[in-house]
Design an enzyme around this catalytic site. Sequence first.
Site, PDB file in Angstrom:
ATOM      1  N   SER A 182       0.862  -1.470  -0.359  1.00 31.10           N
ATOM      2  CA  SER A 182       0.120  -0.007   0.131  1.00 31.10           C
ATOM      3  C   SER A 182       1.260   0.966  -0.387  1.00 31.10           C
ATOM      4  O   SER A 182       0.659   1.968  -0.668  1.00 31.10           O
ATOM      5  CB  SER A 182      -0.353   0.064   1.505  1.00 31.10           C
ATOM      6  OG  SER A 182      -0.114   0.070   2.701  1.00 31.10           O
ATOM      7  N   HIS A 210      -6.165  -4.463  -1.261  1.00 31.95           N
ATOM      8  CA  HIS A 210      -6.372  -2.709  -1.687  1.00 31.95           C
ATOM      9  C   HIS A 210      -6.612  -3.747  -2.576  1.00 31.95           C
ATOM     10  O   HIS A 210      -6.044  -2.715  -4.187  1.00 31.95           O
ATOM     11  CB  HIS A 210      -4.840  -1.912  -1.375  1.00 31.95           C
ATOM     12  CG  HIS A 210      -4.472  -1.530  -0.847  1.00 31.95           C
ATOM     13  ND1 HIS A 210      -4.547  -0.245  -0.611  1.00 31.95           N
ATOM     14  CD2 HIS A 210      -4.235  -1.518   0.620  1.00 31.95           C
ATOM     15  CE1 HIS A 210      -5.274   0.267   0.349  1.00 31.95           C
ATOM     16  NE2 HIS A 210      -4.061   0.146   0.992  1.00 31.95           N
ATOM     17  N   LYS A 241     -12.747  -1.076   2.301  1.00 33.18           N
ATOM     18  CA  LYS A 241     -11.865   0.185   0.886  1.00 33.18           C
ATOM     19  C   LYS A 241     -13.092   0.067  -0.166  1.00 33.18           C
ATOM     20  O   LYS A 241     -13.806   0.234   0.335  1.00 33.18           O
ATOM     21  CB  LYS A 241     -10.591  -0.738   0.559  1.00 33.18           C
ATOM     22  CG  LYS A 241      -9.846  -0.585   1.150  1.00 33.18           C
ATOM     23  CD  LYS A 241      -8.709  -1.005   1.939  1.00 33.18           C
ATOM     24  CE  LYS A 241      -7.404  -0.642   3.111  1.00 33.18           C
ATOM     25  NZ  LYS A 241      -6.852  -1.393   3.764  1.00 33.18           N
TER      26      LYS A 241
HETATM   27  C1  PLP Z   1      -6.460  -1.410   5.512  1.00 37.04           C
HETATM   28  C2  PLP Z   1      -5.507  -2.828   5.588  1.00 37.04           C
HETATM   29  C3  PLP Z   1      -6.125  -3.978   6.338  1.00 37.04           C
HETATM   30  C4  PLP Z   1      -6.945  -3.420   7.387  1.00 37.04           C
HETATM   31  O1  PLP Z   1      -8.417  -3.220   7.113  1.00 37.04           O
HETATM   32  P1  PLP Z   1      -9.954  -3.071   8.334  1.00 37.04           P
HETATM   33  O2  PLP Z   1     -10.732  -3.860   7.482  1.00 37.04           O
HETATM   34  O3  PLP Z   1      -9.322  -1.538   7.382  1.00 37.04           O
HETATM   35  O4  PLP Z   1      -9.317  -3.679   9.238  1.00 37.04           O
HETATM   36  C5  PLP Z   1      -5.374  -4.939   6.524  1.00 37.04           C
HETATM   37  N1  PLP Z   1      -4.806  -5.010   5.204  1.00 37.04           N
HETATM   38  C6  PLP Z   1      -4.225  -4.716   4.366  1.00 37.04           C
HETATM   39  C7  PLP Z   1      -3.373  -5.009   3.360  1.00 37.04           C
HETATM   40  C8  PLP Z   1      -5.132  -3.459   4.754  1.00 37.04           C
HETATM   41  O5  PLP Z   1      -4.209  -2.636   3.339  1.00 37.04           O
END
Ligand code: PLP
Length: 395
Positions: A182, A210, A241
Site C-alpha cells: 500500500s 487494496h 476499502k
Molecule cells: C487496510 C488494510 C487492512 C486492514 O483492514 P481493516 O478492515 O480496516 O481492518 C489489512 N491489510 C491490508 C493490506 C490493508 O491495506
Amino acid sequence: MKTFRERLKEDTQALEGAGLLKRELVIGSAQGPVITLADGREMINLCANNYLGLANHPDILSAGHRALDKYGYGAASVRFICGTMSVHRELEQRLSSYLGMQDTILYSSCFDANGGLFETLLDEKDAIISDSLNHASIIDGVRLCKAKRLRYANNDMNELEHCLQQCADARVRLIATDGVFSMDGSIAKLRDVCDLAERFNALVMVDDSHATGFMGKRGRGSHEFCDVMQRVDILTGTLGKALGGASGGYISADQDIVAWLRQRSRPYLFSNSIPPMVAAGTLCALDILESSDDLCRQLHSNARYFRGQLQQLGFALLPGEHPIIPIMLGEAPLAVRLAELAQAAGVYVVAFSFPVVPHGKARIRTQMNAAHSLEQLDQVVKILSCAARQLGVII
Ligand SMILES: *Cc1c(COP(=O)(O)O)cnc(C)c1O
C-alpha cells in the site's frame, strides 16, 4: 525519576518536535471525491480507500436502510451464540463465488481476520514466510503464532526461495504476502510466488485489501490480475476499502480451513458480528460490481490520466498500474511542506515518512477514485504543480 505520564507526554512532544505527530482531519460530510471539513472548508480528497466511489452510493445507502429496518441496528452477539443473520451467510457465500474460493468467514475487520488466521492454523512445527512490506496486521497475526518466522525482502523471489529451502523440514510452510503493497502501489509477484509454493509444497496466503473489487480483468483482485485465481490457498480482505468503505473483513479459503477457523479463530469467536446493514451494503456493492465494469474502468482511466499528467510535469513517481500513485519527495520536511501547501489550496493529501516508509523515501501518497471527475483531477494537478514549483520540487 519521571512518572509514567511524564514519559508519555515527553514522547508525544518529541514526535511533535520531529514533525511526526499525526493530526486528524475532522470531516463533516460523507466520504466522496470532495469532502467538507467540520470547519466548512471543501477539499478534493486524494486519500480515501474509496476506490470505486461506493462509500456514499445511493443504492448501497438504500440497501443499508432496508437492512436497518429488517434486522435492526446490530446483532448484539458474536456469530456462534446468536449473531448469525441470513445476510451474514449470504455475504459469505457471495464473497466466495465473487473471489473464486470455496468458502468465506467474516470478521469485524481485516485486521482481525489477519490476527485470527495464523495461530489458528499453524503451530511450532510449521513455518511462515512473510514479505518484508506486509501490512501491520499480518505482522501482528504472525507474532501471535508459534510457527517459525522467516522474512524475505519485498517481492524478492530469490530470497523467498532461500527462505523456503531453509524451512524445508517444517510440517507446513505458508507464504504470506499483501496482494498490493500500500505504500508503493506495487503488486506482489503472485505468479512467481505460486510457482515457488508449488515447487516447495507451500501454501499461499494473500491479503488483497487494496485490490479486491478493482484489480484484474473482472476486478476480482490481484490473484486475477496475476492469473493465479485457483492457486492461492487463503485470501483475506476488507469491506472497508473498495467494497463500500464501511468496515469488516474476511478470510476466503477451502471449506476445511474455513470450518476450522469458525471453531477456533479468536477474533471470530470473541468479537461481535458485523452490523447487518454493513453486510447488506456489501452485498449491494457486489451487485453493482458484477452488473457492470464501468466503475472499475473509470477508476483505472482516472489513474492513468493522473499519473500521465504528473509524469509530464516531472514529478518523481513510483512506476505501476495501481490507483495508488505515490509522489516521491525524499526528505520528510519537504513532503510535509508540499502536503500543507496542497491542503491550504483545497487538495487533501498527506505526507508519509519514516517509520511508515524508509528514511529518505518520504512521499505524498495519492489515491484515485472512480468518482473523481477530470475537472477535479485537472484542478489537483494545477494545485500540486504550483506548490511543487514553489518548493523547487519540479521546475
Ligand atoms: C487496510 C488494510 C487492512 C486492514 O483492514 P481493516 O478492515 O480496516 O481492518 C489489512 N491489510 C491490508 C493490506 C490493508 O491495506
